[in-house]
Design a protein around this motif. Structure first.
Motif, PDB file in Angstrom:
ATOM      1  N   CYS A   1       0.816  -1.209   0.000  1.00 10.06           N
ATOM      2  CA  CYS A   1       0.000   0.000   0.000  1.00 10.06           C
ATOM      3  C   CYS A   1       0.851   1.261   0.000  1.00 10.06           C
ATOM      4  N   PHE A   2       1.915   1.287   0.786  1.00  4.91           N
ATOM      5  CA  PHE A   2       2.630   2.532   1.046  1.00  4.91           C
ATOM      6  C   PHE A   2       3.975   2.653   0.337  1.00  4.91           C
ATOM      7  N   SER A   3       4.243   1.765  -0.601  1.00  4.38           N
ATOM      8  CA  SER A   3       5.455   1.868  -1.409  1.00  4.38           C
ATOM      9  C   SER A   3       5.147   1.351  -2.807  1.00  4.38           C
ATOM     10  N   VAL A   4       6.106   1.491  -3.693  1.00  5.90           N
ATOM     11  CA  VAL A   4       5.940   1.008  -5.063  1.00  5.90           C
ATOM     12  C   VAL A   4       7.099   0.083  -5.394  1.00  5.90           C
ATOM     13  N   PRO A   5       6.928  -0.817  -6.370  1.00  2.00           N
ATOM     14  CA  PRO A   5       8.028  -1.709  -6.745  1.00  2.00           C
ATOM     15  C   PRO A   5       9.304  -0.923  -7.056  1.00  2.00           C
ATOM     16  N   GLY A   6      10.412  -1.438  -6.524  1.00  3.29           N
ATOM     17  CA  GLY A   6      11.691  -0.774  -6.702  1.00  3.29           C
ATOM     18  C   GLY A   6      12.072   0.148  -5.570  1.00  3.29           C
ATOM     19  N   ASP A   7      11.107   0.537  -4.734  1.00  2.00           N
ATOM     20  CA  ASP A   7      11.407   1.374  -3.570  1.00  2.00           C
ATOM     21  C   ASP A   7      12.349   0.650  -2.607  1.00  2.00           C
ATOM     22  N   VAL A   8      13.071   1.428  -1.827  1.00  2.00           N
ATOM     23  CA  VAL A   8      13.865   0.889  -0.726  1.00  2.00           C
ATOM     24  C   VAL A   8      13.011   0.926   0.536  1.00  2.00           C
ATOM     25  N   VAL A   9      12.781  -0.229   1.131  1.00  2.00           N
ATOM     26  CA  VAL A   9      12.052  -0.341   2.394  1.00  2.00           C
ATOM     27  C   VAL A   9      13.072  -0.466   3.515  1.00  2.00           C
ATOM     28  N   LEU A  10      12.983   0.433   4.468  1.00  2.00           N
ATOM     29  CA  LEU A  10      13.929   0.465   5.588  1.00  2.00           C
ATOM     30  C   LEU A  10      13.274  -0.070   6.849  1.00  2.00           C
ATOM     31  N   ASP A  11      13.995  -0.975   7.542  1.00  2.00           N
ATOM     32  CA  ASP A  11      13.600  -1.415   8.882  1.00  2.00           C
ATOM     33  C   ASP A  11      14.820  -1.328   9.782  1.00  2.00           C
ATOM     34  N   PRO A  12      14.921  -0.263  10.600  1.00  2.00           N
ATOM     35  CA  PRO A  12      16.105  -0.088  11.443  1.00  2.00           C
ATOM     36  C   PRO A  12      16.100  -0.927  12.719  1.00  2.00           C
ATOM     37  N   PHE A  13      15.015  -1.643  12.973  1.00  2.00           N
ATOM     38  CA  PHE A  13      14.926  -2.579  14.106  1.00  2.00           C
ATOM     39  C   PHE A  13      14.423  -3.908  13.536  1.00  2.00           C
ATOM     40  N   CYS A  14      15.210  -4.529  12.672  1.00  2.00           N
ATOM     41  CA  CYS A  14      14.648  -5.569  11.799  1.00  2.00           C
ATOM     42  C   CYS A  14      14.540  -6.939  12.449  1.00  2.00           C
ATOM     43  N   GLY A  15      15.096  -7.141  13.651  1.00  2.00           N
ATOM     44  CA  GLY A  15      14.920  -8.429  14.320  1.00  2.00           C
ATOM     45  C   GLY A  15      15.358  -9.584  13.447  1.00  2.00           C
ATOM     46  N   SER A  16      14.457 -10.536  13.235  1.00  2.00           N
ATOM     47  CA  SER A  16      14.780 -11.718  12.440  1.00  2.00           C
ATOM     48  C   SER A  16      14.510 -11.526  10.953  1.00  2.00           C
ATOM     49  N   GLY A  17      14.132 -10.314  10.540  1.00  2.00           N
ATOM     50  CA  GLY A  17      14.075 -10.012   9.116  1.00  2.00           C
ATOM     51  C   GLY A  17      12.733 -10.136   8.431  1.00  2.00           C
ATOM     52  N   SER A  18      11.620 -10.164   9.179  1.00  2.00           N
ATOM     53  CA  SER A  18      10.309 -10.337   8.546  1.00  2.00           C
ATOM     54  C   SER A  18       9.994  -9.235   7.540  1.00  2.00           C
ATOM     55  N   THR A  19      10.292  -7.976   7.886  1.00  2.00           N
ATOM     56  CA  THR A  19      10.039  -6.875   6.961  1.00  2.00           C
ATOM     57  C   THR A  19      10.838  -7.049   5.681  1.00  2.00           C
ATOM     58  N   LEU A  20      12.054  -7.515   5.807  1.00  2.00           N
ATOM     59  CA  LEU A  20      12.926  -7.668   4.645  1.00  2.00           C
ATOM     60  C   LEU A  20      12.426  -8.770   3.726  1.00  2.00           C
ATOM     61  N   VAL A  21      11.954  -9.856   4.316  1.00  2.00           N
ATOM     62  CA  VAL A  21      11.382 -10.942   3.525  1.00  2.00           C
ATOM     63  C   VAL A  21      10.137 -10.460   2.788  1.00  2.00           C
ATOM     64  N   ALA A  22       9.279  -9.718   3.500  1.00  2.00           N
ATOM     65  CA  ALA A  22       8.053  -9.199   2.879  1.00  2.00           C
ATOM     66  C   ALA A  22       8.379  -8.235   1.750  1.00  2.00           C
ATOM     67  N   ALA A  23       9.365  -7.363   1.956  1.00  2.00           N
ATOM     68  CA  ALA A  23       9.768  -6.427   0.905  1.00  2.00           C
ATOM     69  C   ALA A  23      10.281  -7.168  -0.315  1.00  2.00           C
ATOM     70  N   GLN A  24      11.070  -8.175  -0.079  1.00  2.00           N
ATOM     71  CA  GLN A  24      11.637  -8.946  -1.182  1.00  2.00           C
ATOM     72  C   GLN A  24      10.538  -9.663  -1.970  1.00  2.00           C
ATOM     73  N   GLN A  25       9.566 -10.185  -1.276  1.00  2.00           N
ATOM     74  CA  GLN A  25       8.443 -10.850  -1.943  1.00  2.00           C
ATOM     75  C   GLN A  25       7.749  -9.936  -2.934  1.00  2.00           C
TER      76      GLN A  25
END
Length: 253
Positions: free
Chosen positions: A173-197
């Motif tokens: 909803c809040f980004s577009v393909p190709g955007d950089v999604v930042l998670d500065p408290f990423c823990g085990s990486g769930s945000t990063l996996v979702a962004a990559q998907q």
């Protein structure tokens, strides 16, 4: 890795980066406007400990809060969004820090659970996040409701692990393909996996070496376990992982 090298990778479009260290220090070395969307689950400042004794770094203090969100605000592009989870009993502290950083409060999200995380005066069956804006973003092309269903995926990797499936609608909803999604408290990486998907690039930062290693392994395997089926992602996106040394997973043995 030096900040100049990190910024070079971002500017060249190779932004799938995982960093181990203090997010305030690492963000301070990044160029302003590096990220197109921020999605993060910071410490709740409640001194949480799971039933098996796992804890979250800096969950016992708020000294990091204002410096971190000042840097997050700077690194986020103008007219873009940040979604941050928070603890309801620390809402005033979070809201003050977000506003002091420059964010506007533009929405609130509630995730309904079918089970109680804990029980005291009430059965606590929800998670909350605020939608923050830097500047005046345009309305998303397809909006989402502010009440969403929470789907339990277990806390095997992190004591406050967020399911990938609740993060993907936010990123979509809040980004577009190709955007950089930042998670500065990423823990085990769930945000990063979702962004990559979803075809977004990512920058993740994690203070704990234990959770950094888990996130690295998770991204190296490039398998989304939350969905209950294998979803191999590594072949589509380059995943450089940066800790105390630079590791590019597309070439690492």
């Amino acid at each position: 890795m030096k900040s100049e090298q990190i910024n070079l990778q971002i500017n060249q479009g190779f932004s799938n980066i995982l960093l181990h260290g203090n997010c305030v220090e690492l963000l301070s070395g990044m160029s302003s406007g590096s990220a197109g969307f921020v999605l993060t689950d910071p410490p709740y400042m409640v001194n949480y400990s799971s039933t098996d004794g796992r804890t979250v770094p800096n969950d016992d203090n708020d000294a990091w809060l204002r410096p971190a969100f000042r840097e997050i605000f700077r690194v986020l592009r103008w007219n873009r969004f940040c979604v941050s989870f928070y603890s309801w009993n620390k809402a005033d502290t979070f809201l003050t820090a977000w506003r002091d950083a420059g964010f506007r409060i533009v929405g609130h999200l509630t995730f309904i659970k079918k089970y109680a995380s804990t029980e005291r005066f009430l059965r606590y069956q929800h998670e909350n996040a605020y939608l923050l804006a830097k500047g005046n973003p345009t309305k998303p092309s397809s909006t989402i409701p502010d009440v969403l269903e929470w789907k339990y995926s277990g806390n095997n990797l992190h004591p406050t692990q967020k399911p990938v499936c609740i993060l993907t609608p936010l990123i979509e909803c809040f980004s577009v393909p190709g955007d950089v999604v930042l998670d500065p408290f990423c823990g085990s990486g769930s945000t990063l996996v979702a962004a990559q998907q979803l075809g977004r690039r990512y920058i993740g930062i994690e203070l704990s070496k234990r959770y950094f290693d888990l996130a690295e392994h998770r991204l190296r395997q490039a398998v989304v376990t939350e969905s209950g089926k294998g979803n191999h992602l590594a072949s589509e996106y380059c995943i450089p992982i940066i800790g105390r040394r630079h590791r590019n997973l597309s070439t690492a043995s």
